[in-house]
Design an enzyme around this catalytic site. Structure first.
Site, mmCIF file in Angstrom:
data_model
loop_
_atom_site.group_PDB
_atom_site.id
_atom_site.type_symbol
_atom_site.label_atom_id
_atom_site.label_comp_id
_atom_site.label_asym_id
_atom_site.label_seq_id
_atom_site.Cartn_x
_atom_site.Cartn_y
_atom_site.Cartn_z
ATOM 1 N N ARG A 71 -5.136 3.238 -3.669
ATOM 2 C CA ARG A 71 -5.474 2.441 -4.859
ATOM 3 C C ARG A 71 -5.113 3.221 -6.127
ATOM 4 N NH1 ARG A 71 -10.514 2.932 -6.349
ATOM 5 N NH2 ARG A 71 -11.381 2.484 -4.310
ATOM 6 N N LYS A 105 8.141 -13.321 -12.717
ATOM 7 C CA LYS A 105 9.198 -14.119 -13.352
ATOM 8 C C LYS A 105 10.530 -13.352 -13.352
ATOM 9 C CE LYS A 105 5.486 -16.533 -14.205
ATOM 10 N NZ LYS A 105 4.936 -17.374 -13.189
ATOM 11 N N ASP A 132 3.216 -10.334 -24.846
ATOM 12 C CA ASP A 132 3.580 -10.819 -23.514
ATOM 13 C C ASP A 132 5.075 -11.111 -23.563
ATOM 14 O OD1 ASP A 132 4.151 -12.338 -21.244
ATOM 15 O OD2 ASP A 132 2.150 -13.213 -21.161
ATOM 16 N N TYR A 157 0.340 -18.870 -22.400
ATOM 17 C CA TYR A 157 0.310 -19.396 -21.029
ATOM 18 C C TYR A 157 -1.096 -19.936 -20.728
ATOM 19 C CZ TYR A 157 -0.241 -19.129 -15.982
ATOM 20 O OH TYR A 157 -0.559 -19.404 -14.686
HETATM 21 N N1 PLP Z 1 2.318 -14.714 -18.989
HETATM 22 C C1 PLP Z 1 3.201 -15.723 -18.995
HETATM 23 C C2 PLP Z 1 4.043 -15.962 -20.213
HETATM 24 C C3 PLP Z 1 3.329 -16.546 -17.878
HETATM 25 O O1 PLP Z 1 4.204 -17.571 -17.901
HETATM 26 C C4 PLP Z 1 2.508 -16.303 -16.738
HETATM 27 C C5 PLP Z 1 2.591 -17.159 -15.539
HETATM 28 O O2 PLP Z 1 3.209 -18.195 -15.540
HETATM 29 C C6 PLP Z 1 1.598 -15.249 -16.784
HETATM 30 C C7 PLP Z 1 1.537 -14.466 -17.916
HETATM 31 C C8 PLP Z 1 0.677 -14.967 -15.620
HETATM 32 O O3 PLP Z 1 1.376 -14.330 -14.596
HETATM 33 P P1 PLP Z 1 1.035 -14.475 -13.027
HETATM 34 O O4 PLP Z 1 1.293 -15.888 -12.646
HETATM 35 O O5 PLP Z 1 1.964 -13.487 -12.400
HETATM 36 O O6 PLP Z 1 -0.402 -14.107 -12.871
#
Ligand code: PLP
Length: 386
Positions: free
Chosen positions: A53, A202, A177, A105
């Site tokens: 971990r 992504k 982000d 998101y």
């Molecule tokens: N940030 C953005 C811009 C996203 O589009 C997403 C998911 O679609 C996330 C964070 C969250 O990521 P995860 O789905 O890997 O938890």
């Protein structure tokens, strides 16, 4: 390769940073250290690895790689993008305040409003494309400013350097982000941000076969805290997923170039199409954030949002595509098409979606790297049925 990778070009770092040949065998690919623990040489004497971990060589290789691509001090890999964001938010304590882009998101919105607000963390949701709105929301209790640029899915663009200046003037940190663009196209730390977050699910992994997240820190203080949080909360990325993301990143540059070329052709076709009311894409010169985006990113990415005018038109397009797939997520080699209001952003209440301009007639496309002629023909035939 041997030696320091920090001065090398982006693609060379993507392939080599954090990944010297395995010292025991010379393996060019970092092995998947699928182990939970490590035998110690004697009591109190070990080789830097005690429990998985806390330390895992495969995860460490990915963390060093992502840190170098974003130009940061440390990288931290998590079990999902949301696990990365949840771990990041441990920097904020009860009674403190966060300024956040109003259109993030949907999962980030859900986490902040339905979980963190229960712990007396306060949020101001602002149109972060307006620096005056960010400045007006800052309070003495503001600990973090959290932005997406472009935002998901309405494609608002925020000025990273201007936002960093405001955050720092108030003693707060700026987190970006960067999921929509990847470090190949935008590196927020170079514009003054203090931390970058990714859903590696992504573009970084890029093949729609792993869920993961990453944080990159520019400063020692947060680097140490987040390593402590990984150890204490344990929302870490598995060795296999770390391997997959690293493998994906090796082709990030070539994938992003192809994603962008395909997106440019798709946008040109859609922008001229009579059935499409409006195309939201930062690469279009009439996009309100076009100039700011050009200053801080080296490309426009492959996320495209369409305004179809009515829900029925959006549904007809979504139901009739054949090469594009109706699915949540983005950033993979395959083109995906989705309906943000009922899919990725279903957790955002309808009246709030109205405020953001996130309509029921919106369609979001993650343009993949297939042959562009096939994507164009598929969209043409589906639009003919609208
Ligand atoms: N940030 C953005 C811009 C996203 O589009 C997403 C998911 O679609 C996330 C964070 C969250 O990521 P995860 O789905 O890997 O938890």
């Amino acid at each position: 390769m041997k030696g320091d990778t920090r001065q090398l070009g982006f693609s060379t770092r993507a392939i080599h940073a954090g990944q010297p040949p395995d010292p025991r065998t010379g393996a060019v690919a970092v092995p998947i250290y699928q182990t939970s623990t490590y035998v110690q040489l004697s009591l109190g004497e070990h080789q830097g690895y005690e429990y998985a971990r806390v330390q895992n060589p495969t995860r460490e290789a990915l963390e060093q790689n992502v840190a170098q691509l974003e130009g940061g001090l440390s990288g931290h890999a998590f079990a999902s993008g949301m696990a990365a964001i949840a771990s990041l938010m441990t920097l904020v304590k009860a009674g403190e305040h966060v300024v956040v882009s109003r259109n993030v998101y949907g999962g980030t919105y859900r986490y902040f409003t339905q979980i963190l607000e229960r712990y007396q963390v306060a949020f101001s949701w602002v149109d972060s494309s307006r620096l005056d709105a960010v400045a007006a929301a800052m309070t003495p209790a503001t600990r973090l400013v959290f932005i997406e640029t472009p935002t998901n899915p309405v494609m608002d663009i925020s000025d990273i350097a201007g936002t960093a200046e405001i955050a720092h003037a108030h003693g707060a940190l700026l987190v970006v982000d960067n999921t929509f663009l990847s470090p190949y196209l935008q590196r927020p730390l170079e514009h003054g941000a203090d931390m970058v977050v990714h859903s590696t699910t992504k573009f970084l992994n890029g093949h729609s076969d792993s869920v993961g997240g990453a944080l990159v820190c520019a400063r020692q203080e947060e680097a140490e805290w987040l390593a402590f949080v990984q150890k204490s909360m344990g929302a870490i990325l598995s060795p296999l997923d770390s391997f997959l993301v690293m493998r994906g990143i090796k082709t990030l540059a070539v994938r992003m170039e192809r994603h962008e070329r395909n997106a440019a052709a798709v946008v040109a076709m859609l922008a001229a199409h009579p059935k499409v009311r409006r195309v939201l894409y930062p690469g279009l010169p009439d996009h309100p954030g076009h100039e700011v985006h050009r200053r801080q990113a080296s490309g426009f990415g492959s996320m495209v949002t369409l305004e179809m005018g009515t829900y029925a038109a959006a549904k007809a397009l979504l139901d009739n595509v054949k090469v594009l797939s109706l699915a949540e997520s983005l950033g993979g080699v395959e083109s995906l098409i989705s309906h943000p209001a009922t899919m990725t952003h279903a957790s955002v209440p309808a009246e709030r979606r109205d405020l953001l301009g996130l309509t029921d007639s919106m369609v979001r496309i993650s343009v993949g790297i297939e042959d562009v002629e096939d994507l164009l023909a598929d969209l043409e035939q589906a639009l003919a049925k609208v």
